[in-house]
Design a protein around this motif. Structure first.
Motif, PDB file in Angstrom:
ATOM      1  N   THR A 180     -32.136  21.541   2.435  1.00  0.00           N
ATOM      2  CA  THR A 180     -30.858  20.740   2.630  1.00  0.00           C
ATOM      3  C   THR A 180     -30.153  20.974   1.434  1.00  0.00           C
ATOM      4  N   GLY A 181     -30.533  21.768   0.383  1.00  0.00           N
ATOM      5  CA  GLY A 181     -29.762  22.341  -0.812  1.00  0.00           C
ATOM      6  C   GLY A 181     -29.951  21.686  -2.040  1.00  0.00           C
ATOM      7  N   THR A 182     -31.077  20.836  -1.945  1.00  0.00           N
ATOM      8  CA  THR A 182     -31.400  19.933  -3.295  1.00  0.00           C
ATOM      9  C   THR A 182     -32.699  20.551  -3.902  1.00  0.00           C
ATOM     10  N   ARG A 183     -32.421  21.693  -4.301  1.00  0.00           N
ATOM     11  CA  ARG A 183     -34.046  22.427  -4.986  1.00  0.00           C
ATOM     12  C   ARG A 183     -34.459  21.428  -5.928  1.00  0.00           C
ATOM     13  N   THR A 184     -33.745  20.890  -6.893  1.00  0.00           N
ATOM     14  CA  THR A 184     -34.244  19.944  -7.888  1.00  0.00           C
ATOM     15  C   THR A 184     -33.186  18.894  -8.171  1.00  0.00           C
ATOM     16  N   GLY A 185     -33.569  18.059  -8.733  1.00  0.00           N
ATOM     17  CA  GLY A 185     -32.634  16.933  -9.240  1.00  0.00           C
ATOM     18  C   GLY A 185     -33.331  15.791  -9.768  1.00  0.00           C
ATOM     19  N   VAL A 186     -32.952  14.807  -9.627  1.00  0.00           N
ATOM     20  CA  VAL A 186     -33.201  13.690 -10.434  1.00  0.00           C
ATOM     21  C   VAL A 186     -34.182  12.788  -9.318  1.00  0.00           C
ATOM     22  N   LEU A 228     -42.405  17.484 -11.397  1.00  0.00           N
ATOM     23  CA  LEU A 228     -42.050  18.381 -12.512  1.00  0.00           C
ATOM     24  C   LEU A 228     -42.291  19.890 -12.385  1.00  0.00           C
ATOM     25  N   ARG A 229     -43.470  20.278 -11.526  1.00  0.00           N
ATOM     26  CA  ARG A 229     -43.787  21.485 -11.265  1.00  0.00           C
ATOM     27  C   ARG A 229     -42.877  22.319 -10.531  1.00  0.00           C
ATOM     28  N   GLN A 230     -42.077  21.460  -9.790  1.00  0.00           N
ATOM     29  CA  GLN A 230     -41.141  21.863  -8.804  1.00  0.00           C
ATOM     30  C   GLN A 230     -39.613  21.954  -9.518  1.00  0.00           C
ATOM     31  N   GLY A 231     -39.786  21.628 -10.766  1.00  0.00           N
ATOM     32  CA  GLY A 231     -38.247  21.731 -11.586  1.00  0.00           C
ATOM     33  C   GLY A 231     -37.440  20.322 -11.422  1.00  0.00           C
ATOM     34  N   TRP A 232     -37.920  19.310 -10.889  1.00  0.00           N
ATOM     35  CA  TRP A 232     -37.312  17.955 -10.901  1.00  0.00           C
ATOM     36  C   TRP A 232     -37.479  17.171 -12.477  1.00  0.00           C
ATOM     37  N   THR A 233     -36.408  16.475 -12.729  1.00  0.00           N
ATOM     38  CA  THR A 233     -36.337  15.353 -13.529  1.00  0.00           C
ATOM     39  C   THR A 233     -36.810  14.214 -13.198  1.00  0.00           C
ATOM     40  N   VAL A 234     -38.101  13.594 -13.774  1.00  0.00           N
ATOM     41  CA  VAL A 234     -38.693  12.487 -13.315  1.00  0.00           C
ATOM     42  C   VAL A 234     -38.683  11.415 -14.078  1.00  0.00           C
ATOM     43  N   HIS A 235     -38.292  10.253 -13.445  1.00  0.00           N
ATOM     44  CA  HIS A 235     -38.417   8.886 -14.203  1.00  0.00           C
ATOM     45  C   HIS A 235     -39.707   8.255 -13.580  1.00  0.00           C
ATOM     46  N   ALA A 236     -40.911   8.386 -14.321  1.00  0.00           N
ATOM     47  CA  ALA A 236     -42.007   7.927 -13.883  1.00  0.00           C
ATOM     48  C   ALA A 236     -42.447   6.562 -14.376  1.00  0.00           C
ATOM     49  N   CYS A 286     -30.271   8.736  -8.373  1.00  0.00           N
ATOM     50  CA  CYS A 286     -31.198   9.794  -8.196  1.00  0.00           C
ATOM     51  C   CYS A 286     -31.169  10.533  -6.804  1.00  0.00           C
ATOM     52  N   ASP A 287     -31.916  11.562  -6.561  1.00  0.00           N
ATOM     53  CA  ASP A 287     -31.940  12.243  -5.368  1.00  0.00           C
ATOM     54  C   ASP A 287     -33.175  11.854  -4.605  1.00  0.00           C
ATOM     55  N   LEU A 288     -34.199  11.432  -5.309  1.00  0.00           N
ATOM     56  CA  LEU A 288     -35.330  11.127  -4.536  1.00  0.00           C
ATOM     57  C   LEU A 288     -36.040   9.910  -5.175  1.00  0.00           C
ATOM     58  N   VAL A 289     -36.369   8.734  -4.348  1.00  0.00           N
ATOM     59  CA  VAL A 289     -37.414   7.851  -4.725  1.00  0.00           C
ATOM     60  C   VAL A 289     -38.531   8.079  -3.997  1.00  0.00           C
ATOM     61  N   TRP A 290     -39.516   8.081  -4.995  1.00  0.00           N
ATOM     62  CA  TRP A 290     -40.854   8.230  -4.300  1.00  0.00           C
ATOM     63  C   TRP A 290     -41.593   7.070  -4.381  1.00  0.00           C
ATOM     64  N   ALA A 291     -42.302   6.477  -3.683  1.00  0.00           N
ATOM     65  CA  ALA A 291     -43.035   5.226  -3.530  1.00  0.00           C
ATOM     66  C   ALA A 291     -44.222   5.442  -2.983  1.00  0.00           C
ATOM     67  N   ARG A 332     -41.597  18.523 -20.616  1.00  0.00           N
ATOM     68  CA  ARG A 332     -41.603  17.224 -21.302  1.00  0.00           C
ATOM     69  C   ARG A 332     -40.203  16.764 -21.446  1.00  0.00           C
ATOM     70  N   GLU A 333     -39.195  17.644 -21.389  1.00  0.00           N
ATOM     71  CA  GLU A 333     -38.032  17.047 -21.640  1.00  0.00           C
ATOM     72  C   GLU A 333     -37.380  16.611 -20.418  1.00  0.00           C
ATOM     73  N   ARG A 334     -38.008  16.945 -19.341  1.00  0.00           N
ATOM     74  CA  ARG A 334     -37.524  16.425 -17.959  1.00  0.00           C
ATOM     75  C   ARG A 334     -38.507  15.094 -17.564  1.00  0.00           C
ATOM     76  N   LEU A 335     -39.265  14.678 -18.250  1.00  0.00           N
ATOM     77  CA  LEU A 335     -40.082  13.497 -18.048  1.00  0.00           C
ATOM     78  C   LEU A 335     -39.608  12.401 -18.931  1.00  0.00           C
ATOM     79  N   HIS A 336     -39.362  11.131 -18.148  1.00  0.00           N
ATOM     80  CA  HIS A 336     -39.133  10.097 -18.714  1.00  0.00           C
ATOM     81  C   HIS A 336     -39.947   8.870 -18.280  1.00  0.00           C
ATOM     82  N   LEU A 337     -40.866   8.351 -19.229  1.00  0.00           N
ATOM     83  CA  LEU A 337     -41.919   7.311 -18.854  1.00  0.00           C
ATOM     84  C   LEU A 337     -41.122   6.002 -19.144  1.00  0.00           C
ATOM     85  N   HIS A 338     -41.720   5.035 -18.217  1.00  0.00           N
ATOM     86  CA  HIS A 338     -40.996   3.746 -18.031  1.00  0.00           C
ATOM     87  C   HIS A 338     -42.269   2.711 -17.969  1.00  0.00           C
TER      88      HIS A 338
END
Length: 184
Positions: free
Chosen positions: A16-22, A38-46, A84-89, A66-72
């Motif tokens: 649907t057009g969101t190949r990568t995102g947050v 991350l392998r798929q190109g997303w920026t991730v807040h873990a 964000c474009d995706l919330v994974w739980a 590494r620059e696309r990963l934000h650890l919390h």
């Protein structure tokens, strides 16, 4: 390995057009699903309350990601979700304290950009983990009501037994992928 439900959500996003995102990974643990994003190109807040798990995740991240990963290091129910474009739980939300749940679900939906997705699991009322006071179980009708403001793309019901924690466990869970309408 990453969960199949997450792979399906990533595939739907790409279609649907969101190949990568947050993306936000709530309760990421040591990060198999975060690493897939991350392998798929997303920026991730873990997000995870367990610092050692986050450190293990950080050690596994390739230098180019590494620059696309934000650890919390935080309990996911206390984390302020970014747009964000995706919330994974994946199997994390059932462990949300009951007092925090009424605020968490609306925060998840509000954080999604139009066209963004929630993907994750909720435990049904017949799940064996219901024997524990700190595990949230929901009936199917209540789960579907939670999803009323979203377009449901997948609603998988697992109702049976499976190996868990070295034993056979009664398992009742809903695997969900739902999209926020573009007009919202």
């Amino acid at each position: 390995p990453p969960r199949e439900l997450l792979r399906r959500a990533i595939g739907l996003a790409a279609l649907t057009g969101t190949r990568t995102g947050v993306a936000v990974d709530l309760g990421c643990g040591s990060g198999a699903d975060t690493l897939e994003l991350l392998r798929q190109g997303w920026t991730v807040h873990a997000v995870d309350a367990d610092g050692p798990s986050l450190r293990l995740l950080a050690q596994q991240v390739p230098a180019e990601a590494r620059e696309r990963l934000h650890l919390h290091e935080a309990a996911f129910q206390d984390f302020v979700l970014p747009r964000c474009d995706l919330v994974w739980a994946g199997f994390s939300l059932p462990f949300c304290p009951a007092a925090a749940w009424p605020g968490l679900w609306p925060a998840i939906v509000d954080a999604l950009a139009p066209g963004g997705r929630f993907a994750g699991d909720l435990f049904g009322e017949r799940h064996a983990f219901g024997a524990y006071d700190d595990v949230m179980l929901l009936g199917e009708a209540r789960v579907r009501k939670l999803l009323a403001a979203l377009e449901v793309e997948a609603f998988d019901i697992e109702d049976g037994v499976r190996p868990s924690g070295g034993q056979v466990t009664r398992w009742h869970a809903f695997g969900i992928i739902a999209r926020k309408p573009v007009g919202n």
